[in-house]
Design a protein around this motif. Structure first.
Motif, PDB file in Angstrom:
ATOM      1  N   PHE A  24      -2.653  -1.464   1.149  1.00 49.65           N
ATOM      2  CA  PHE A  24      -2.423  -0.036   1.368  1.00 49.65           C
ATOM      3  C   PHE A  24      -1.009   0.400   0.991  1.00 49.65           C
ATOM      4  O   PHE A  24      -0.653   1.554   1.196  1.00 49.65           O
ATOM      5  N   ARG A  25      -0.226  -0.541   0.479  1.00 52.68           N
ATOM      6  CA  ARG A  25       1.139  -0.252   0.003  1.00 52.68           C
ATOM      7  C   ARG A  25       1.901   0.600   1.029  1.00 52.68           C
ATOM      8  O   ARG A  25       2.367   1.696   0.743  1.00 52.68           O
ATOM      9  N   THR A  26       2.014   0.074   2.213  1.00 54.24           N
ATOM     10  CA  THR A  26       2.623   0.803   3.321  1.00 54.24           C
ATOM     11  C   THR A  26       4.133   0.951   3.131  1.00 54.24           C
ATOM     12  O   THR A  26       4.751   0.271   2.306  1.00 54.24           O
ATOM     13  N   SER A  27       4.711   1.819   3.944  1.00 54.85           N
ATOM     14  CA  SER A  27       6.159   2.037   3.879  1.00 54.85           C
ATOM     15  C   SER A  27       6.921   0.768   4.258  1.00 54.85           C
ATOM     16  O   SER A  27       7.996   0.492   3.721  1.00 54.85           O
ATOM     17  N   LEU A  28       6.355  -0.027   5.182  1.00 54.87           N
ATOM     18  CA  LEU A  28       6.993  -1.287   5.557  1.00 54.87           C
ATOM     19  C   LEU A  28       7.064  -2.224   4.355  1.00 54.87           C
ATOM     20  O   LEU A  28       8.098  -2.867   4.108  1.00 54.87           O
ATOM     21  N   LEU A  29       5.969  -2.324   3.604  1.00 57.47           N
ATOM     22  CA  LEU A  29       5.958  -3.186   2.422  1.00 57.47           C
ATOM     23  C   LEU A  29       7.013  -2.728   1.420  1.00 57.47           C
ATOM     24  O   LEU A  29       7.734  -3.553   0.850  1.00 57.47           O
ATOM     25  N   VAL A  30       7.117  -1.426   1.209  1.00 56.59           N
ATOM     26  CA  VAL A  30       8.092  -0.895   0.252  1.00 56.59           C
ATOM     27  C   VAL A  30       9.512  -1.256   0.675  1.00 56.59           C
ATOM     28  O   VAL A  30      10.331  -1.677  -0.143  1.00 56.59           O
ATOM     29  N   VAL A  31       9.799  -1.120   1.978  1.00 56.40           N
ATOM     30  CA  VAL A  31      11.137  -1.455   2.473  1.00 56.40           C
ATOM     31  C   VAL A  31      11.444  -2.930   2.244  1.00 56.40           C
ATOM     32  O   VAL A  31      12.539  -3.293   1.795  1.00 56.40           O
ATOM     33  N   VAL A  32      10.478  -3.799   2.553  1.00 53.25           N
ATOM     34  CA  VAL A  32      10.685  -5.239   2.361  1.00 53.25           C
ATOM     35  C   VAL A  32      10.894  -5.553   0.885  1.00 53.25           C
ATOM     36  O   VAL A  32      11.801  -6.308   0.520  1.00 53.25           O
TER      37      VAL A  32
END
Length: 318
Positions: A110-118
Motif C-alpha cells: 500500500f506504499r504507506t507514509s511509514l514506508l516512504v519515510v523509511v
C-alpha cells in the motif's frame, strides 16, 4: 594546526542494521573467548549443564579460603546470569518474524507514509529490482512461517532456560531481518507507485538459479533434521546419516539459507546483498559457537570416541 575531521553525516537505516549485526556478532565472539563469560552467558539449555557434576557441591569448609566467597564481580555476573527465561520462548522469534514480515508486506503493497519515510532514510546505493524485492520478502516470510510451524508441532516441553539477553537478541534479529531483506531496494520502492503491478514475469537470472535452489535445499535439510531430532528421546546422540558427518547439520542449513538470501538479494553488479550478508555473519558466528559447545557436551556425555571425528557444522572446514 589540527587536521579536519570529515563529516560522515548521520548513519542511514541500512548502515544501522549492518553495524548492529556485526556488533552483535563481535560481542558473541568476545563473550565466547572468555571462559567466565562463556559459561554464564553463551551456553544454554542442556549444554549449560555439566554431565559430570554428579557428586554435588563440596562443603564450604573443604574449599580453599580463596573460593569460600565469590568476589564482588563474580557475584554481579552470577546475579545477571540468573535473569533467565524458558527455553521454549524460542517460539517467540518466529512469531515476531512472521508478524514483522506481514507488517512490512502491507506497508510495501500500500506504499504507506511509514514506508516512504523509511525508504527516504535508507541511504543511497545500488538498488534491487521489484522482482527481487518480492522474492526476498516471500522467502523470508516462508522461512519464518516454516520455523514457527516446526516449533509448534515439533517442540517438546522442557525445563531448560536461556539468558534473557538471548531472547531479546533473537527477537531484535528477526525484527531487523524483516527489514534487511528489502531495505537495499528502497530506491526502487520510492520510484514505484504500485509495487504489485511492477512485478513482472521474466526469465530467471543467474543469481536466482543459484540462490533459489540453495534456499529450497537447505530448508528441506533443516526441516528433516528438526523432524528427526524431535523424534529422539531426550538427550540422545543423533544417529541419522547426515549427523554422522556433522554434529549440527541443521546449523549449516540455517547458514546456507541466509547465504542464499544474500545471493538472491544482490543488486545488479554485486555478488552479495551487503545487509543480508552481515546478518549471515551474525548467524554463522552464533551457530558456530553453539555447535562447538554442543560437540563438547556430546563428547562429555556419550564419550569422545563417538563424536570426535564429526565436524561441528561445516564439513572439512569447521
Amino acid at each position: 594546526m589540527t587536521a579536519a575531521v570529515p563529516d560522515l553525516g548521520p548513519l542511514d537505516i541500512r548502515q544501522i542494521i549492518q553495524i548492529s549485526f556485526l556488533l552483535a556478532a563481535s560481542t558473541i565472539l568476545f563473550f565466547s573467548s572468555l571462559p567466565s563469560l562463556k559459561s554464564r552467558f553463551v551456553t544454554y539449555g542442556s549444554r549449560a549443564t555439566s554431565v559430570n557434576n554428579t557428586e554435588g557441591p563440596r562443603p564450604e569448609h573443604d574449599l580453599p579460603k580463596s573460593h569460600t566467597r565469590s568476589s564482588w564481580s563474580e557475584a554481579v555476573l552470577d546475579c545477571v546470569t540468573n535473569l533467565q527465561v524458558p527455553h521454549g520462548w524460542f517460539l517467540h522469534f518466529y512469531v515476531v518474524s512472521v508478524l514483522c514480515s506481514l507488517f512490512w508486506g502491507i506497508q510495501i503493497i500500500f506504499r504507506t507514509s511509514l514506508l516512504v519515510v523509511v525508504c527516504e532514510n535508507a541511504g543511497a546505493g545500488r538498488t534491487l529490482s521489484m522482482n527481487q524485492l518480492a522474492l526476498m520478502w516471500t522467502l523470508m516470510a516462508v522461512q519464518g512461517l516454516r520455523r514457527l510451524v516446526e516449533s509448534i508441532l515439533l517442540g517438546k516441553s522442557s525445563a531448560s532456560k536461556m539468558w534473557f539477553v538471548h531472547w531479546i537478541l533473537g527477537v531484535l534479529f528477526y525484527a531487523a531481518m524483516s527489514i534487511a531483506v528489502w531495505i537495499e531496494g528502497a530506491e526502487t520502492l520510492l520510484r514505484s507507485q504500485s509495487p504489485l503491478k511492477d512485478i513482472t514475469i521474466t526469465a530467471p537470472s543467474i543469481r536466482t538459479m543459484i540462490g533459489l535452489p540453495l534456499f529450497l535445499l537447505a530448508s528441506g535439510i533443516q526441516n528433516d533434521c528438526h523432524t528427526y531430532l524431535a523424534s529422539l528421546p531426550k538427550y540422545t546422540l543423533p544417529d541419522h546419516p547426515i549427523f554422522h558427518t556433522m554434529v549440527c547439520p541443521h546449523y549449516a542449513a540455517e547458514s546456507i539459507i541466509y547465504l542464499s538470501l544474500a545471493i538472491l538479494g544482490a543488486p545488479e553488479g554485486a555478488w552479495m546483498n551487503r545487509t543480508v550478508f552481515t546478518a549471515l555473519v551474525f548467524v554463522a558466528c552464533n551457530l558456530a559457537i553453539t555447535a562447538s559447545t554442543t560437540k563438547e557436551w556430546y563428547m562429555a556425555k556419550f564419550g569422545r570416541e563417538k563424536v570426535e571425528y564429526r565436524w561441528k557444522m561445516i564439513p572439512f572446514v569447521f
